[in-house]
Design a protein around this motif. Sequence first.
Motif, PDB file in Angstrom:
ATOM      1  N   LYS A 131       9.808  16.995   2.409  1.00  0.00           N
ATOM      2  CA  LYS A 131      10.084  18.032   1.422  1.00  0.00           C
ATOM      3  C   LYS A 131       9.503  17.675   0.059  1.00  0.00           C
ATOM      4  CE  LYS A 131      14.380  19.333   3.752  1.00  0.00           C
ATOM      5  NZ  LYS A 131      15.855  19.469   3.641  1.00  0.00           N
ATOM      6  N   LYS A 132       9.273  16.372  -0.151  1.00  0.00           N
ATOM      7  CA  LYS A 132       8.692  15.935  -1.414  1.00  0.00           C
ATOM      8  C   LYS A 132       7.167  15.991  -1.390  1.00  0.00           C
ATOM      9  CE  LYS A 132      12.335  14.700  -3.829  1.00  0.00           C
ATOM     10  NZ  LYS A 132      12.602  15.208  -5.181  1.00  0.00           N
ATOM     11  N   SER A 133       6.608  16.358  -0.234  1.00  0.00           N
ATOM     12  CA  SER A 133       5.139  16.457  -0.078  1.00  0.00           C
ATOM     13  C   SER A 133       4.461  15.136  -0.386  1.00  0.00           C
ATOM     14  CB  SER A 133       4.571  17.560  -0.991  1.00  0.00           C
ATOM     15  OG  SER A 133       5.133  18.810  -0.661  1.00  0.00           O
ATOM     16  N   VAL A 134       5.013  14.060   0.157  1.00  0.00           N
ATOM     17  CA  VAL A 134       4.421  12.739  -0.034  1.00  0.00           C
ATOM     18  C   VAL A 134       3.321  12.553   0.997  1.00  0.00           C
ATOM     19  CG1 VAL A 134       4.834  10.266  -0.065  1.00  0.00           C
ATOM     20  CG2 VAL A 134       6.587  11.838  -0.903  1.00  0.00           C
ATOM     21  N   GLY A 135       2.073  12.536   0.533  1.00  0.00           N
ATOM     22  CA  GLY A 135       0.965  12.445   1.471  1.00  0.00           C
ATOM     23  C   GLY A 135       0.397  11.054   1.630  1.00  0.00           C
ATOM     24  N   ALA A 136       0.694  10.161   0.692  1.00  0.00           N
ATOM     25  CA  ALA A 136       0.134   8.812   0.746  1.00  0.00           C
ATOM     26  C   ALA A 136       0.784   7.998   1.853  1.00  0.00           C
ATOM     27  CB  ALA A 136       0.322   8.118  -0.600  1.00  0.00           C
ATOM     28  N   SER A 137       0.000   7.123   2.448  1.00  0.00           N
ATOM     29  CA  SER A 137       0.538   6.267   3.500  1.00  0.00           C
ATOM     30  C   SER A 137       1.484   5.237   2.890  1.00  0.00           C
ATOM     31  CB  SER A 137      -0.602   5.539   4.220  1.00  0.00           C
ATOM     32  OG  SER A 137      -0.091   4.530   5.066  1.00  0.00           O
ATOM     33  N   PRO A 138       2.638   4.999   3.542  1.00  0.00           N
ATOM     34  CA  PRO A 138       3.553   3.979   3.026  1.00  0.00           C
ATOM     35  C   PRO A 138       2.989   2.567   3.231  1.00  0.00           C
ATOM     36  CG  PRO A 138       4.337   4.801   5.134  1.00  0.00           C
ATOM     37  CD  PRO A 138       3.171   5.669   4.732  1.00  0.00           C
ATOM     38  N   PHE A 139       1.946   2.481   4.049  1.00  0.00           N
ATOM     39  CA  PHE A 139       1.332   1.180   4.315  1.00  0.00           C
ATOM     40  C   PHE A 139       0.297   0.913   3.225  1.00  0.00           C
ATOM     41  CE2 PHE A 139      -1.655  -1.717   6.471  1.00  0.00           C
ATOM     42  CZ  PHE A 139      -0.771  -2.660   6.958  1.00  0.00           C
ATOM     43  N   ASN A 140       0.750   0.358   2.108  1.00  0.00           N
ATOM     44  CA  ASN A 140      -0.151   0.111   0.985  1.00  0.00           C
ATOM     45  C   ASN A 140       0.250  -1.163   0.270  1.00  0.00           C
ATOM     46  OD1 ASN A 140       1.763   0.794  -1.351  1.00  0.00           O
ATOM     47  ND2 ASN A 140       1.896   2.650  -0.095  1.00  0.00           N
ATOM     48  N   THR A 141      -0.537  -1.544  -0.700  1.00  0.00           N
ATOM     49  CA  THR A 141      -0.314  -2.803  -1.408  1.00  0.00           C
ATOM     50  C   THR A 141       0.774  -2.702  -2.465  1.00  0.00           C
ATOM     51  OG1 THR A 141      -2.072  -2.260  -2.975  1.00  0.00           O
ATOM     52  CG2 THR A 141      -2.681  -3.550  -1.035  1.00  0.00           C
ATOM     53  N   MET A 142       1.290  -1.498  -2.700  1.00  0.00           N
ATOM     54  CA  MET A 142       2.344  -1.262  -3.703  1.00  0.00           C
ATOM     55  C   MET A 142       1.891  -1.772  -5.069  1.00  0.00           C
ATOM     56  SD  MET A 142       5.785  -2.241  -1.546  1.00  0.00           S
ATOM     57  CE  MET A 142       5.359  -3.988  -1.509  1.00  0.00           C
ATOM     58  N   HIS A 143       2.833  -2.330  -5.834  1.00  0.00           N
ATOM     59  CA  HIS A 143       2.489  -2.882  -7.138  1.00  0.00           C
ATOM     60  C   HIS A 143       1.730  -4.200  -7.017  1.00  0.00           C
ATOM     61  CE1 HIS A 143       6.169  -4.889  -5.913  1.00  0.00           C
ATOM     62  NE2 HIS A 143       5.949  -5.831  -6.810  1.00  0.00           N
ATOM     63  N   MET A 144       1.626  -4.716  -5.781  1.00  0.00           N
ATOM     64  CA  MET A 144       0.907  -5.970  -5.559  1.00  0.00           C
ATOM     65  C   MET A 144      -0.600  -5.762  -5.451  1.00  0.00           C
ATOM     66  SD  MET A 144       3.613  -7.661  -2.866  1.00  0.00           S
ATOM     67  CE  MET A 144       2.772  -9.238  -2.731  1.00  0.00           C
ATOM     68  N   TRP A 145      -1.060  -4.536  -5.764  1.00  0.00           N
ATOM     69  CA  TRP A 145      -2.497  -4.276  -5.713  1.00  0.00           C
ATOM     70  C   TRP A 145      -3.264  -5.213  -6.637  1.00  0.00           C
ATOM     71  CZ3 TRP A 145      -5.222  -3.135 -10.064  1.00  0.00           C
ATOM     72  CH2 TRP A 145      -4.509  -2.680 -11.182  1.00  0.00           C
ATOM     73  N   PHE A 146      -2.636  -5.622  -7.729  1.00  0.00           N
ATOM     74  CA  PHE A 146      -3.307  -6.537  -8.657  1.00  0.00           C
ATOM     75  C   PHE A 146      -3.637  -7.861  -7.972  1.00  0.00           C
ATOM     76  CE2 PHE A 146      -2.651 -10.174 -11.555  1.00  0.00           C
ATOM     77  CZ  PHE A 146      -3.802 -10.043 -12.304  1.00  0.00           C
ATOM     78  N   LEU A 147      -2.660  -8.426  -7.277  1.00  0.00           N
ATOM     79  CA  LEU A 147      -2.908  -9.665  -6.538  1.00  0.00           C
ATOM     80  C   LEU A 147      -3.995  -9.464  -5.497  1.00  0.00           C
ATOM     81  CD1 LEU A 147       0.600 -11.238  -5.776  1.00  0.00           C
ATOM     82  CD2 LEU A 147      -1.026 -11.865  -7.553  1.00  0.00           C
ATOM     83  N   TYR A 148      -3.941  -8.319  -4.829  1.00  0.00           N
ATOM     84  CA  TYR A 148      -4.888  -8.047  -3.754  1.00  0.00           C
ATOM     85  C   TYR A 148      -6.319  -8.035  -4.288  1.00  0.00           C
ATOM     86  CZ  TYR A 148      -6.753  -5.908   0.489  1.00  0.00           C
ATOM     87  OH  TYR A 148      -7.472  -5.654   1.640  1.00  0.00           O
ATOM     88  N   TYR A 149      -6.534  -7.338  -5.396  1.00  0.00           N
ATOM     89  CA  TYR A 149      -7.888  -7.302  -5.964  1.00  0.00           C
ATOM     90  C   TYR A 149      -8.287  -8.651  -6.551  1.00  0.00           C
ATOM     91  CZ  TYR A 149      -9.001  -2.421  -5.229  1.00  0.00           C
ATOM     92  OH  TYR A 149      -9.335  -1.221  -4.645  1.00  0.00           O
ATOM     93  N   LEU A 150      -7.321  -9.349  -7.095  1.00  0.00           N
ATOM     94  CA  LEU A 150      -7.633 -10.658  -7.654  1.00  0.00           C
ATOM     95  C   LEU A 150      -8.064 -11.624  -6.559  1.00  0.00           C
ATOM     96  CD1 LEU A 150      -7.826 -12.237 -10.223  1.00  0.00           C
ATOM     97  CD2 LEU A 150      -5.400 -12.792 -10.053  1.00  0.00           C
ATOM     98  N   ILE A 151      -7.469 -11.512  -5.378  1.00  0.00           N
ATOM     99  CA  ILE A 151      -7.897 -12.329  -4.235  1.00  0.00           C
ATOM    100  C   ILE A 151      -9.371 -12.065  -3.931  1.00  0.00           C
ATOM    101  CG2 ILE A 151      -7.618 -12.676  -1.746  1.00  0.00           C
ATOM    102  CD1 ILE A 151      -4.602 -12.053  -2.181  1.00  0.00           C
TER     103      ILE A 151
END
Length: 398
Positions: A131-151
């Motif tokens: 009902k909230k029209s959430v289209g993004a996959s829940p399988f994501n880096t969340m707020h840890m995207w910074f660490l992911y790119y830094l790696i």
Amino acid sequence: MDQPGRLHAFDNLRAVMMWLGILLHVAINHTTGPSPLPWRDAQTSPIADLILIFIHAFRMPVFFILAGFFVALLVARRGPRAMLKHRMRRLALPFAIFWPVLIVCTTVLMLVYVHIMARGTVGIDISLLAKKSVGASPFNTMHMWFLYYLIWFCALTAVLAPAWAALPARVHHAVDAAFRVLATRWWGVLVLTVPLAIIGSFYRAGMLASSGSFIPQLPEIVHNGLFFVVGLLSHRHQDVLFPLLVKTCWQKTLAGLAVFAAVVWAFVAFTSDPLGIPHIEALIACLYNLTSWLWSFALIGLFLRYLPSQNRVLRYISESSYWVFLVHMLGTIGFGAMVYSLPLGAMSKMLLNVVATTAVCLLTYQLLVRHTIIGVLLNGSRKPKGAQVVAPLSAGNA
């Protein structure tokens, strides 16, 4: 006790940027504009929007610049292979350990928050997300995207370092000369803004938004990578750059404030009438990224000038920052759900959330992390007083 050779100014800067992350993610609960997140408090405020775009302008750019600086420092001291081993131990290993736990906990808290929003009671109903029209996959880096790119950036640095070293001296001199010109001329920030503005113009309101995807996105690589590369080069030219940033810190602060005022005007115009001003998203992208460069350099200069020595409070917050970075979203979402039904305004709820999240994060750090194996995993073994160390994940936490 001070540690010789340690840049305490950067420890202090990292501590403040970390705490601003809590404020930013609490503000998201109360923004008035469209949000990609399924949860939001019923009490919203334009002040929350202002806080969000204000902090977002410089926080992550500062982290990437400082992260690049300390990666270059490690390469200079230990070599690219040892740097990569060190970064993988401090970045990839915690990411692999904490991401599965945090994705589960964050998802549960998000579902509880959405249930409270929809029905006023604590519970979980996955159908509410539809009902909230959430289209993004829940399988994501969340707020840890910074660490992911830094790696990824650390790995690329280690791979490319030998090739860079093999290039003729004239190439090194040309790159060094170009960077010194960009770093020392007033128009240098304008040149650095151009590629970021081009990228931002393709996003809503001219502002790059992290996708959270495990597949690295080219716009995010270029945008964040440019700040990281500036950090790498800053280590080579700190003898010229740092005194200049100290000398011009207030000029850059005021210039950034003036440009940011124009950003706010353009952003308000865009939200009121997206088609009212031709190419307004490109205009916002130019102004916003110019603000990012001005304030990033200003903050480095201000902290080098006014907070160059050890500060016990900020040192403690800096040491706790990796842990707080990992778990603070649980606090901002969880406490956001707890205050949702309280008869309070947006500012009061934000204050309660910020205080509660900060207190719980620091308390759990002291009791569960600082003197435990988790602390060793995140920050390395605690050194005896007077020992010279490289700040663990220095400026590499968000």
